[in-house]
Design an enzyme around this catalytic site. Sequence first.
Site, short mmCIF file in Angstrom:
data_model
loop_
_atom_site.label_atom_id
_atom_site.label_comp_id
_atom_site.label_asym_id
_atom_site.label_seq_id
_atom_site.Cartn_x
_atom_site.Cartn_y
_atom_site.Cartn_z
N SER A 297 0.84 -1.19 0.00
CA SER A 297 0.00 0.00 0.00
C SER A 297 0.88 1.24 0.00
O SER A 297 2.07 1.18 0.31
CB SER A 297 -0.90 0.01 1.24
OG SER A 297 -0.19 0.49 2.38
N ASP A 298 0.30 2.38 -0.33
CA ASP A 298 1.00 3.63 -0.08
C ASP A 298 0.81 3.97 1.39
O ASP A 298 0.04 3.34 2.12
CB ASP A 298 0.47 4.74 -0.99
CG ASP A 298 1.54 5.77 -1.32
OD1 ASP A 298 2.47 5.94 -0.50
OD2 ASP A 298 1.46 6.40 -2.38
N TRP A 299 1.52 5.00 1.84
CA TRP A 299 1.60 5.33 3.26
C TRP A 299 0.19 5.57 3.85
O TRP A 299 -0.47 6.55 3.54
CB TRP A 299 2.45 6.58 3.44
CG TRP A 299 2.76 6.94 4.85
CD1 TRP A 299 1.88 7.25 5.84
CD2 TRP A 299 4.06 7.04 5.45
NE1 TRP A 299 2.53 7.53 7.01
CE2 TRP A 299 3.87 7.42 6.80
CE3 TRP A 299 5.35 6.85 4.97
CZ2 TRP A 299 4.94 7.62 7.67
CZ3 TRP A 299 6.41 7.05 5.85
CH2 TRP A 299 6.22 7.44 7.17
#
Length: 777
Positions: A297-299
């Site tokens: 995932s992104d942050w």
Amino acid sequence: MSMKRTRIALFTVALVTFCLPFGAHSAVPLTKVDPALERRIDALLARMTIEEKVGQLTMFAFGRPTGPARGNATREEQITLIKQGRVGSLIGEGFTIEIPTLTQMALTESRLGIPLLFAMDVLHGYRVIFPTPLAEAAAFDPELAERTAAMSARETAAQGLHWTFAPMIDVGRDARWGRVVEGSGEDPYLNAILGAARVRGFQGAALASEPGRVLATAKHMAAYGAAEAGRDYATVDISESTLNDVYLPPFRAAVDAGVATIMAAFHEIGGVPSSANRALLTGKLRRDWKFRGIVVSDWGSVEELVTHGYARDRRQAAKQALMAGVDIDMCSGTYLTELPKLVRARQVPMRVLNEAVRRVLRIKMGMGLFERPEQVVAAPFDTAAARALAKEAARASMVLLKNKNDLLPLHREAQRTIALVGPFIESRLEHLGAWWADGKADDVISIADAVRKRAGSKTKILQALGTDFRGKNKDIAEAVRIARQADVVVVAAGDPGWNTGENNSKVSLELSLPQRELLAALREVGKPVVLLLMSGGALAIGEQEPFLDAILLTWSSGVEAGEAVAELLFGEHAPSGRLPVTFPRATGQVPIYHARKPSGRPPGTPGGSSYTDSPADPLYPFGHGLTYTRFRYENLTVSPLAAKPGLPIHVSVQLTNEGPRSGTEVVQLYVRDEVASLTRPVKTLRRFTRVALAPGESKQVKFELSDADLGLFLPGGRFVVEPGWFTVFVGPSAAEGQQARFEVGGAQSLSGSILFSNGVMARVGQRQSTFRRTPRL
């Protein structure tokens, strides 16, 4: 997920049944099943508790207890979790000194001793900073992109890091979007070619199992660059054909190049956030493209499914993301707290959890971390060689946009006075650009220092700031005073590196007001003005361009920016960069890009699509760039006259250097399908090559096109080549060159089934009159 949401998600992504011609390079072990490796993973999975399995899917930012993701654990909590085997990877900046300690902690104090993965955003260099990815894209040189990525990987691996979150291969067609600086511009083909090259550079042939290599990450899947109004994180609403034609091809190219990891994006497409889009991450990526690596995932984006209004709470968000195909939860802690409960309640099948953990363990074992648990450190890093490559890349990336009356290059031995002015003439940090990793301003050579070093003994240098970027320190009168004493004025202005990148979107692409005031004042002096334009992307300088004599786009070019600028100014090297993005006249033209659709009333035709207050065409088109010589294009040919389906089409053109100096031309080939089931762009980039010629030298430049260069996606995702007339364009930019038409008499899908029987594949052999390429005034 409800049936309604499932249908919506499936609509957002159509099936792709072919491989675009962007190059395919297998990586080990992801593209091949290794039975012995899988048995090792099975044995380890059998020993792991649910919490330990979820730990392999949990990433934290080490030592950062606060941030956008509320679930990121404190440093003390992370250490405890590492000892419990409940963290699989760490991301951070400035934490490399602690990597040996953290490694030993995971190996000796956790129950199973599974090694950690250490990651960092290293986009264009670790300490030796290269040009930003968009700047480097201006070189139109995949071999250079692969070499800079490989050099970055060596320095990164020497710190004990295993993983970089690069390359970004999002197509960026809205210059207001700050993250355009991280990619390769507006064209899918260019993004695909350079993205695959960077994957190979970072990882090598053995998936980072050799010293000096790191795992690459293709991000952000998908269409992140199409955010509404160019505002980072905003929603995306695009058609199925646009998704297939424009935004997915670079990701397919990265998968074919063997990329180890894919990052899901922050945004949504058609109402489905990317981190919960099963059709995209499992259907497209894993089922259709056979990707066997990790999806991260992104942050904090797993937790943000709640903020999107797609999940009612963190527990539902964790289920949605894992079931969609997100293996690792970056920095939200949502998997850590919620997945064990979901698995025990049988709301998430154990087989789904096991497969995600398998992908993480496959990477760790494939890298050799279990056999070499101590960090695999590369040989001593050659900083001098890295800086030499950084200077080469900076020179190749800079674009000469304008050169009235051949003002450049400046003759070093001429008796003259040069005035150096502008906010970035002494700058260092600003040249590093967005995401400068561990770069240091002290490593950068300023433009002023480099120019002084190279100016001849007869040249007098005067210098004044004029103004800083925001106008807090402004003395335009002093800049005007020295300009009056000078023979030529060199102004370093534009957009600094720290003003680009993530969450640095803009409503205006014009120069800041103090800089506009400075240039307006210098205009009145009446001396020749050279603008050194620093930028992370396209800027709107239509107001200033008419009275500037020369414009050199320097981008954010890294530690050797000053040296490269000086070498080009004084003619030690000639510019060879070309624009990977279209430059608008004003912000109001954005988004503007070369592969536009024709519309029923095209721009430039009577009553055509236009503006009342500005021409509709760009200030500088995609692919534009000048050098210190002149090139002539002639004798464009396309053959054979009758080609069968599946056979290549050959295109050639004669290129001649008519000027007084050696130079490099970037020859570009575009294709247009004139009539199709769906409207097609007026031009689509399909090939390019760099050609270096001595004065008077000629070369026959040859290209080969395949079926995949001519086709389109039909609704549902089938890719076909339809019969009809095509136009091929060859020249120095998307706006200039020669053209010829050919006919496709039969069509097929790339899977091989013939859609239309009989007929000739192409009718070609047309020529066009001579086209000369001359510097723009």
